[in-house]
Design a protein around this motif. Sequence first.
Motif, PDB file in Angstrom:
ATOM      1  N   TYR A   1      24.136 -51.126 -31.770  1.00 16.67           N
ATOM      2  CA  TYR A   1      23.705 -49.799 -31.371  1.00 16.67           C
ATOM      3  C   TYR A   1      22.189 -49.754 -31.465  1.00 16.67           C
ATOM      4  O   TYR A   1      21.618 -50.014 -32.528  1.00 16.67           O
ATOM      5  CB  TYR A   1      24.321 -48.726 -32.278  1.00 16.67           C
ATOM      6  CG  TYR A   1      23.853 -47.331 -31.943  1.00 16.67           C
ATOM      7  CD1 TYR A   1      24.312 -46.692 -30.798  1.00 16.67           C
ATOM      8  CD2 TYR A   1      22.945 -46.669 -32.747  1.00 16.67           C
ATOM      9  CE1 TYR A   1      23.877 -45.416 -30.471  1.00 16.67           C
ATOM     10  CE2 TYR A   1      22.509 -45.397 -32.440  1.00 16.67           C
ATOM     11  CZ  TYR A   1      22.988 -44.773 -31.302  1.00 16.67           C
ATOM     12  OH  TYR A   1      22.551 -43.516 -30.968  1.00 16.67           O
ATOM     13  N   GLU A   2      21.553 -49.467 -30.352  1.00 12.38           N
ATOM     14  CA  GLU A   2      20.100 -49.465 -30.237  1.00 12.38           C
ATOM     15  C   GLU A   2      19.541 -50.796 -30.722  1.00 12.38           C
ATOM     16  O   GLU A   2      19.825 -51.815 -30.148  1.00 12.38           O
ATOM     17  CB  GLU A   2      19.503 -48.245 -30.956  1.00 12.38           C
ATOM     18  CG  GLU A   2      19.878 -46.948 -30.283  1.00 12.38           C
ATOM     19  CD  GLU A   2      19.233 -45.734 -30.924  1.00 12.38           C
ATOM     20  OE1 GLU A   2      18.460 -45.886 -31.880  1.00 12.38           O
ATOM     21  OE2 GLU A   2      19.514 -44.622 -30.438  1.00 12.38           O
ATOM     22  N   GLU A   3      18.774 -50.813 -31.808  1.00 15.72           N
ATOM     23  CA  GLU A   3      18.117 -52.038 -32.264  1.00 15.72           C
ATOM     24  C   GLU A   3      18.876 -52.775 -33.376  1.00 15.72           C
ATOM     25  O   GLU A   3      18.440 -53.817 -33.807  1.00 15.72           O
ATOM     26  CB  GLU A   3      16.700 -51.729 -32.753  1.00 15.72           C
ATOM     27  CG  GLU A   3      15.781 -51.242 -31.653  1.00 15.72           C
ATOM     28  CD  GLU A   3      15.405 -52.344 -30.687  1.00 15.72           C
ATOM     29  OE1 GLU A   3      15.134 -53.465 -31.132  1.00 15.72           O
ATOM     30  OE2 GLU A   3      15.391 -52.083 -29.477  1.00 15.72           O
ATOM     31  N   GLU A   4      19.974 -52.197 -33.870  1.00 12.66           N
ATOM     32  CA  GLU A   4      20.681 -52.799 -34.995  1.00 12.66           C
ATOM     33  C   GLU A   4      22.046 -53.338 -34.593  1.00 12.66           C
ATOM     34  O   GLU A   4      22.727 -52.759 -33.762  1.00 12.66           O
ATOM     35  CB  GLU A   4      20.864 -51.790 -36.126  1.00 12.66           C
ATOM     36  CG  GLU A   4      19.573 -51.396 -36.780  1.00 12.66           C
ATOM     37  CD  GLU A   4      19.796 -50.497 -37.986  1.00 12.66           C
ATOM     38  OE1 GLU A   4      18.806 -50.233 -38.658  1.00 12.66           O
ATOM     39  OE2 GLU A   4      20.928 -50.066 -38.251  1.00 12.66           O
ATOM     40  N   THR A   5      22.419 -54.445 -35.231  1.00 15.06           N
ATOM     41  CA  THR A   5      23.727 -55.042 -35.023  1.00 15.06           C
ATOM     42  C   THR A   5      24.440 -55.125 -36.370  1.00 15.06           C
ATOM     43  O   THR A   5      23.875 -55.605 -37.343  1.00 15.06           O
ATOM     44  CB  THR A   5      23.606 -56.454 -34.434  1.00 15.06           C
ATOM     45  OG1 THR A   5      22.966 -56.363 -33.162  1.00 15.06           O
ATOM     46  CG2 THR A   5      24.968 -57.105 -34.254  1.00 15.06           C
ATOM     47  N   LEU A   6      25.665 -54.618 -36.408  1.00 15.61           N
ATOM     48  CA  LEU A   6      26.499 -54.739 -37.594  1.00 15.61           C
ATOM     49  C   LEU A   6      27.629 -55.697 -37.282  1.00 15.61           C
ATOM     50  O   LEU A   6      28.231 -55.638 -36.210  1.00 15.61           O
ATOM     51  CB  LEU A   6      27.094 -53.394 -38.001  1.00 15.61           C
ATOM     52  CG  LEU A   6      26.158 -52.369 -38.610  1.00 15.61           C
ATOM     53  CD1 LEU A   6      26.924 -51.091 -38.945  1.00 15.61           C
ATOM     54  CD2 LEU A   6      25.480 -52.895 -39.852  1.00 15.61           C
ATOM     55  N   THR A   7      27.917 -56.567 -38.224  1.00 15.57           N
ATOM     56  CA  THR A   7      29.024 -57.492 -38.090  1.00 15.57           C
ATOM     57  C   THR A   7      29.876 -57.383 -39.341  1.00 15.57           C
ATOM     58  O   THR A   7      29.362 -57.460 -40.459  1.00 15.57           O
ATOM     59  CB  THR A   7      28.537 -58.940 -37.928  1.00 15.57           C
ATOM     60  OG1 THR A   7      27.680 -59.009 -36.787  1.00 15.57           O
ATOM     61  CG2 THR A   7      29.693 -59.892 -37.728  1.00 15.57           C
TER      62      THR A   7
ATOM     63  N   LEU B   1      27.446 -57.417 -42.414  1.00 21.31           N
ATOM     64  CA  LEU B   1      26.119 -57.978 -42.196  1.00 21.31           C
ATOM     65  C   LEU B   1      25.338 -57.055 -41.276  1.00 21.31           C
ATOM     66  O   LEU B   1      25.867 -56.567 -40.274  1.00 21.31           O
ATOM     67  CB  LEU B   1      26.209 -59.364 -41.568  1.00 21.31           C
ATOM     68  CG  LEU B   1      26.930 -60.424 -42.398  1.00 21.31           C
ATOM     69  CD1 LEU B   1      27.113 -61.689 -41.575  1.00 21.31           C
ATOM     70  CD2 LEU B   1      26.163 -60.719 -43.665  1.00 21.31           C
ATOM     71  N   LYS B   2      24.085 -56.830 -41.611  1.00 19.71           N
ATOM     72  CA  LYS B   2      23.213 -55.974 -40.803  1.00 19.71           C
ATOM     73  C   LYS B   2      22.096 -56.840 -40.243  1.00 19.71           C
ATOM     74  O   LYS B   2      21.452 -57.583 -40.977  1.00 19.71           O
ATOM     75  CB  LYS B   2      22.640 -54.864 -41.671  1.00 19.71           C
ATOM     76  CG  LYS B   2      21.785 -53.873 -40.932  1.00 19.71           C
ATOM     77  CD  LYS B   2      21.343 -52.790 -41.898  1.00 19.71           C
ATOM     78  CE  LYS B   2      20.483 -51.764 -41.224  1.00 19.71           C
ATOM     79  NZ  LYS B   2      20.048 -50.731 -42.161  1.00 19.71           N
ATOM     80  N   GLN B   3      21.885 -56.725 -38.957  1.00 19.67           N
ATOM     81  CA  GLN B   3      20.844 -57.501 -38.278  1.00 19.67           C
ATOM     82  C   GLN B   3      20.001 -56.556 -37.452  1.00 19.67           C
ATOM     83  O   GLN B   3      20.519 -55.758 -36.679  1.00 19.67           O
ATOM     84  CB  GLN B   3      21.495 -58.546 -37.370  1.00 19.67           C
ATOM     85  CG  GLN B   3      20.522 -59.385 -36.594  1.00 19.67           C
ATOM     86  CD  GLN B   3      21.244 -60.318 -35.626  1.00 19.67           C
ATOM     87  OE1 GLN B   3      22.360 -60.053 -35.224  1.00 19.67           O
ATOM     88  NE2 GLN B   3      20.599 -61.386 -35.255  1.00 19.67           N
ATOM     89  N   LYS B   4      18.674 -56.657 -37.648  1.00 17.30           N
ATOM     90  CA  LYS B   4      17.781 -55.854 -36.814  1.00 17.30           C
ATOM     91  C   LYS B   4      16.516 -56.648 -36.540  1.00 17.30           C
ATOM     92  O   LYS B   4      16.149 -57.535 -37.310  1.00 17.30           O
ATOM     93  CB  LYS B   4      17.462 -54.509 -37.465  1.00 17.30           C
ATOM     94  CG  LYS B   4      16.755 -54.576 -38.779  1.00 17.30           C
ATOM     95  CD  LYS B   4      16.557 -53.177 -39.321  1.00 17.30           C
ATOM     96  CE  LYS B   4      15.833 -53.227 -40.641  1.00 17.30           C
ATOM     97  NZ  LYS B   4      15.588 -51.898 -41.168  1.00 17.30           N
TER      98      LYS B   4
END
Length: 103
Positions: A16-22, A80-83
């Motif tokens: 979502y927008e600039e962040e990726t959650l896995t 996991l959070k990726q931005k």
Amino acid sequence: DEGISDTNICAIQKTYEEETLTIVFNISAESQTVDLTKSSLGVAAEDTDLQIAGELIDGTEVVTLEDNTLTMPAYSIVILKQKPVAKHSSGRFVKESIDFVLP
């Protein structure tokens, strides 16, 4: 994520927008090691900040994330959070930004 999902590991990824959650599930009775370079999470490790945002574990073993390798205890869940990491004008990547004014 098809790159890391198998009979013991299931991964679901949402951006979502600039962040990726896995969300990574270890559905095995054994501890599992997940090579994140096999997924889209490990592709751009240099220009993104990947961190553990949450975990659910059963027991005393801990979740670790080092050098694109995730180690998960049996029957655990990891978020996991990726931005993207901010890029400095010098072209170098900056992991954290601090607002201050120099005189």
